[in-house]
Scaffold this active site. Structure first.
Site, PDB file in Angstrom:
ATOM      1  CD  GLU A   1      -3.053  -0.368  -0.006  1.00  0.00           C
ATOM      2  OE1 GLU A   1      -3.125   0.019  -1.194  1.00  0.00           O
ATOM      3  OE2 GLU A   1      -3.583  -1.419   0.396  1.00  0.00           O
ATOM      4  CG  HIS A   2      -0.088   4.890   0.528  1.00  0.00           C
ATOM      5  ND1 HIS A   2      -0.488   6.075  -0.024  1.00  0.00           N
ATOM      6  CD2 HIS A   2      -1.134   4.443   1.270  1.00  0.00           C
ATOM      7  CE1 HIS A   2      -1.735   6.353   0.383  1.00  0.00           C
ATOM      8  NE2 HIS A   2      -2.143   5.373   1.153  1.00  0.00           N
TER       9      HIS A   2
ATOM     10  N   GLY B   1     -13.074   2.495  -1.190  1.00  0.00           N
ATOM     11  CA  GLY B   1     -11.654   2.157  -1.248  1.00  0.00           C
ATOM     12  C   GLY B   1     -11.391   0.985  -2.175  1.00  0.00           C
ATOM     13  CG  LEU B   2     -13.628  -1.996  -2.324  1.00  0.00           C
ATOM     14  CD1 LEU B   2     -14.860  -2.885  -2.237  1.00  0.00           C
ATOM     15  CD2 LEU B   2     -12.397  -2.772  -1.827  1.00  0.00           C
TER      16      LEU B   2
ATOM     17  CB  SER C   1     -15.765   3.529  -7.498  1.00  0.00           C
ATOM     18  OG  SER C   1     -15.416   4.689  -6.785  1.00  0.00           O
ATOM     19  CB  SER C   2     -11.646   6.788  -9.359  1.00  0.00           C
ATOM     20  OG  SER C   2     -11.950   7.104  -8.053  1.00  0.00           O
TER      21      SER C   2
ATOM     22  CD  GLU D   1      -7.873   8.862 -10.063  1.00  0.00           C
ATOM     23  OE1 GLU D   1      -8.293   7.895 -10.740  1.00  0.00           O
ATOM     24  OE2 GLU D   1      -7.999   8.933  -8.836  1.00  0.00           O
TER      25      GLU D   1
ATOM     26  CG  ASP E   1      -6.352   2.086  -7.663  1.00  0.00           C
ATOM     27  OD1 ASP E   1      -5.696   1.212  -7.068  1.00  0.00           O
ATOM     28  OD2 ASP E   1      -6.733   3.138  -7.120  1.00  0.00           O
TER      29      ASP E   1
ATOM     30  CE1 TYR F   1      -2.824   7.657  -2.839  1.00  0.00           C
ATOM     31  CE2 TYR F   1      -2.022   9.419  -4.253  1.00  0.00           C
ATOM     32  CZ  TYR F   1      -2.191   8.065  -3.994  1.00  0.00           C
ATOM     33  OH  TYR F   1      -1.712   7.133  -4.892  1.00  0.00           O
TER      34      TYR F   1
HETATM   35  C1  GLA Z   1      -5.150   4.825  -4.158  1.00  0.00           C
HETATM   36  C2  GLA Z   1      -4.366   5.183  -5.424  1.00  0.00           C
HETATM   37  C3  GLA Z   1      -3.399   4.070  -5.800  1.00  0.00           C
HETATM   38  C4  GLA Z   1      -2.517   3.681  -4.609  1.00  0.00           C
HETATM   39  C5  GLA Z   1      -3.370   3.439  -3.360  1.00  0.00           C
HETATM   40  C6  GLA Z   1      -2.536   3.216  -2.125  1.00  0.00           C
HETATM   41  O1  GLA Z   1      -5.973   3.724  -4.412  1.00  0.00           O
HETATM   42  O2  GLA Z   1      -5.252   5.396  -6.507  1.00  0.00           O
HETATM   43  O3  GLA Z   1      -2.610   4.479  -6.890  1.00  0.00           O
HETATM   44  O4  GLA Z   1      -1.542   4.646  -4.369  1.00  0.00           O
HETATM   45  O5  GLA Z   1      -4.249   4.521  -3.094  1.00  0.00           O
HETATM   46  O6  GLA Z   1      -1.792   2.054  -2.237  1.00  0.00           O
END
Ligand code: GLA
Length: 381
Positions: A29-30, A120-121, A123-124, A154, A166, A215
């Site tokens: 993550e991140h 957090g799944l 959708s974008s 984005e 994503d 973020y």
């Molecule tokens: C969001 C961002 C991804 C990633 C995650 C964290 O979903 O769109 O690119 O950085 O956060 O892992």
């Protein structure tokens, strides 16, 4: 969907339907915007877009969720500015396509999203990728180009400096496997998940307002860490280049907050490799422990968790049959992902729901994370 399309636009002649899935990230993550590794799976929750030529020079987009129609002459798309509205996603994608040499054809679009917004799944990304496929409507674009184009939409148009995870997984998702993505080379490999476990996403049902600004702040903090490290070690181009066993020797270069942010990224990138190895060996306890380490690092070092996510993780770990649990996605709300024995699913669902509702007064939505195929045209409807 074609029937609804006909009701809305008067005709469904020539209609085609495209699908792009959301995702759950198992670990990493991140790390994507630090050019490290991630391990997401594409979900069977997806965004669907039905489209057919409009024949009148207009682009019309209807969102079922918002019950809202927007329209523009296609000749005006290239000059639209950001509207801070859901249409920014498809319009941003359309502008990127124009930039890549694809004309936007006059068309009607009906959007049906099954990826809950704010969950957090992702959708974008599901909306971006399904929009791109609908605009292309059969014209070919190599999948990696498609992922990068949607990410650029984005970053540049919506104004969210996200990584590539994503959009990439929405396109490259595979049934029954997780996908390990190298966010520098942009190559991936399928990772077999062991038998005898299943993954569930639990939605906190909250998305805290500071998610986007925090973020952006984290992206900046990681850049600041790289600048300081690079002043002494010119070969370090991103935090991906710092092996965890050398991180201690760099600590003196980094002031407190930056040090903790960098430590998360460096250790998290290593955890992806360890998790993949554990998965391939069927080391279920090891996988679970890495998920929990990841969560603690996001909670204390990266500081992108929140009370709701921490509660879900802590409570999950007390439930019989759970191997591990962590927040997934950007943080500040959204969902956790929990690894558990399949036979534990019914009591896990009951216990986690009761506990969360008792504490926060909201029933959390729970989704099975069945690894699903990436985006494409839906032909068998
Ligand atoms: C969001 C961002 C991804 C990633 C995650 C964290 O979903 O769109 O690119 O950085 O956060 O892992």
């Amino acid at each position: 969907m074609t029937e609804d399309f006909r009701k809305l636009f008067g005709s469904s002649e020539g209609v085609r339907v495209y699908r792009a899935p959301g995702r759950v990230n198992l670990i990493g993550e991140h790390t994507d915007y630090n050019l490290g590794f991630v391990l997401p799976v594409a979900l069977n929750l997806a965004t669907y877009i039905a489209t057919a030529p409009s024949g009148d020079g207009m682009l019309r987009i209807y969102s079922e969720d918002r019950r809202e129609m927007r329209q523009w002459p296609v000749t005006g798309i290239a000059s639209l500015g950001r509207a801070r509205h859901w249409t920014d996603y498809p319009v941003g994608v359309a502008q990127q396509l124009i930039g890549a040499g694809f004309a936007i054809e006059p068309a009607n679009l009906l959007i049906r999203s099954r990826v809950p917004e704010g969950s957090g799944l992702s959708s974008s990304a599901a909306l971006e990728v399904s929009s791109a496929l609908a605009f292309l409507n059969g014209r070919a674009l190599p999948p990696l180009e498609l992922a990068r184009l949607c990410q650029r939409a984005e970053v540049q148009f919506v104004g969210m400096p996200c990584g590539i995870m994503d959009q990439y997984i929405s396109i490259f998702g595979r049934e029954r496997t997780a996908v390990e993505i190298d966010c520098r080379s942009l190559e991936h490999r399928d990772v077999q998940l062991p038998a005898g476990v299943t993954f569930l996403a639990v939605n906190t049902m909250v998305k805290h307002a500071l998610a986007r600004s925090a973020y952006q702040e984290r992206v900046q903090e990681c850049l600041a860490a790289v600048i300081r490290i690079r002043a002494q070690f010119p070969l370090v181009e991103s935090l991906r280049d710092v092996p965890p066993d050398q991180f201690r020797s760099l600590e003196r270069l980094l002031p407190g907050v930056i040090l903790r942010r960098a430590r998360h990224v460096v250790t998290e990138t290593a955890r992806v490799g360890q998790f993949v190895a554990a998965s391939e060996q069927g080391a279920l306890d090891g996988m679970g422990a890495l998920m929990v380490e990841s969560h603690r690092s996001l909670q204390h070092d990266y500081e992108v968790s929140c009370a709701e996510l921490d509660f879900l993780v802590d409570r999950a770990l007390e439930i019989e049959g759970v191997f591990g649990s962590r927040m997934t996605g950007g943080g500040f709300g959204g969902s956790t992902v929990t690894m558990l024995r399949p036979d534990a699913v019914p009591h896990f669902r009951r216990q986690i729901s009761e506990a969360y509702e008792g504490k926060f007064g909201v029933v959390p939505a729970i989704y099975p994370c069945e690894p699903s195929a990436g985006a494409g045209e839906v032909k068998d409807f």
